[in-house]
Design an enzyme around this catalytic site. Structure first.
Site, PDB file in Angstrom:
ATOM      1  N   ILE A 109       0.777  -1.313  -0.021  1.00 54.66           N
ATOM      2  CA  ILE A 109       0.001  -0.060  -0.098  1.00 54.66           C
ATOM      3  C   ILE A 109       0.922   1.205  -0.065  1.00 54.66           C
ATOM      4  O   ILE A 109       1.744   1.348   0.762  1.00 54.66           O
ATOM      5  CB  ILE A 109      -1.004  -0.116   1.001  1.00 54.66           C
ATOM      6  CG1 ILE A 109      -2.024  -1.240   1.342  1.00 54.66           C
ATOM      7  CG2 ILE A 109      -1.681   1.289   1.270  1.00 54.66           C
ATOM      8  CD1 ILE A 109      -2.397  -1.363   2.457  1.00 54.66           C
ATOM      9  N   CYS A 110       0.637   2.252  -0.862  1.00 53.86           N
ATOM     10  CA  CYS A 110       1.366   3.344  -0.800  1.00 53.86           C
ATOM     11  C   CYS A 110       2.899   3.223  -1.112  1.00 53.86           C
ATOM     12  O   CYS A 110       3.050   2.355  -1.998  1.00 53.86           O
ATOM     13  CB  CYS A 110       0.927   4.254   0.196  1.00 53.86           C
ATOM     14  SG  CYS A 110       1.687   5.831   0.428  1.00 53.86           S
TER      15      CYS A 110
END
Length: 330
Positions: A109-110
């Site tokens: 994520i990210c």
């Protein structure tokens, strides 16, 4: 009962929502299925003891990367400022490579994908990340194939996402893969989020990241374009304004800004249109006129192509309250 084991990595300075969002989404599967389906989630720390998130809240991992763990179906690596201290740790890279060999999915994520990159898992993979981290990602892992404007991307067993709340989009996609569309839709309804968000990151990130430096040869021309978006500029007319040839202007502009003058102008028009949609009740034809589009239909098509959402939907989603400018044109 169908049970899927998920390992959630945590490191000092991880983004709490990157873990909390998917964890809550996955937990709802058991509730909504009345216990027939379940994600069994385990927190895995990169260090022993408690791990503090970037917000200051702490968690106690169930295991660490140094302990024996049961086999996982899925691994989730969160983002956060702490990733830049953790991503090139050889122990973490070894652990991620081992998990990749045995897991069905490895996801980030990210900017958590920097850890996957250090482990060699991004080479020739199609990936995405938060728009602010794209330049650093491209320079650090040049073999990664970066999609600039996606909320999440899947390439084989590797999932990557844009920033923070995109972890919820990722978890819903996984739920749909694992337990079907209806279950993913039910979880989305319970969380009051979209099953699939329309559009990409450019809905949320500024398009004008290419302002010339003060004192450069093109900064005055940029300001002229910004002040006169309604004018039908061409490379030739812009070049004549600064007493250059069109070829020389294009070369200097690209050197200063990284893009052509007409690309800058197109970005500026879309950015201005967004501001009008967010802050006014002006009709679309007036916004189109002010921003230099030939007609309303052309404005709609260009806006949809660039942001993957039409102007009306964008206004409904992002309009500020109270409205600061009302239409004087019917």
């Amino acid at each position: 009962m169908k049970r899927i084991k998920v390992g959630m990595l945590v490191f000092p300075g991880f983004q709490l929502l990157d873990i909390a969002g998917p964890k809550d989404a996955f937990a709802e599967v058991k509730v909504l299925s009345r216990g027939e389906c379940e994600y069994e989630m385990m927190m895995v720390g990169t260090t022993r003891g408690t791990v503090q998130s970037s917000s200051g809240l702490t968690t106690v991992p169930d295991r660490t990367i140094f302990d024996p763990c049961s086999e996982f179906d899925t691994i989730i690596v969160p983002g956060g400022l702490g990733i830049f201290d953790a991503f090139d740790d050889p122990a973490l890279s070894d652990w991620l490579r081992a998990q990749h060999r045995q897991c069905r999915h490895v996801s980030a994520i990210c900017n958590g994908l920097f850890a996957l990159g250090s482990a060699g898992l991004l080479d020739n993979k199609l990936v995405t990340t938060h728009w602010m981290d794209v330049p650093r990602l491209a320079s650090t892992f040049p073999k990664a194939r970066i999609e600039l404007d996606h909320i999440f991307v899947r390439d084989g067993s590797i999932y990557t996402t844009a920033g923070v709340t995109a972890g919820i989009d990722l978890s819903l996609a996984m739920i749909e893969d694992d337990f079907g569309r209806q279950m993913a839709l039910d979880v989305a309804k319970y969380l009051i989020v979209y099953l699939r968000r329309a559009g990409g990151q450019s809905q949320f990130s500024p398009l004008l990241e290419t302002q010339a430096s003060p004192g450069s040869q093109t900064v005055e021309l940029q300001q002229f374009m910004l002040d006169n978006l309604h004018v039908g500029h061409t490379v030739t007319s812009l070049a004549e304004r600064v007493h250059m040839s069109a070829r020389n202007l294009s070369r200097i502009f690209a050197k200063d800004c990284g893009i052509t003058p007409m690309t800058f102008l197109a970005n500026a028009r879309i950015d201005a249109a967004r501001r009008y949609l967010e802050a006014t009740e002006l009709p679309l034809r007036e916004i189109a006129r002010r921003c230099g589009f030939d007609d309303t239909d052309g404005f709609r098509r260009t806006f949809l192509r660039r942001l993957q959402i039409n102007p009306v939907e964008y206004r409904d989603r992002f309009r500020s309250k109270p409205v600061r400018e009302k239409a004087d044109v019917k």
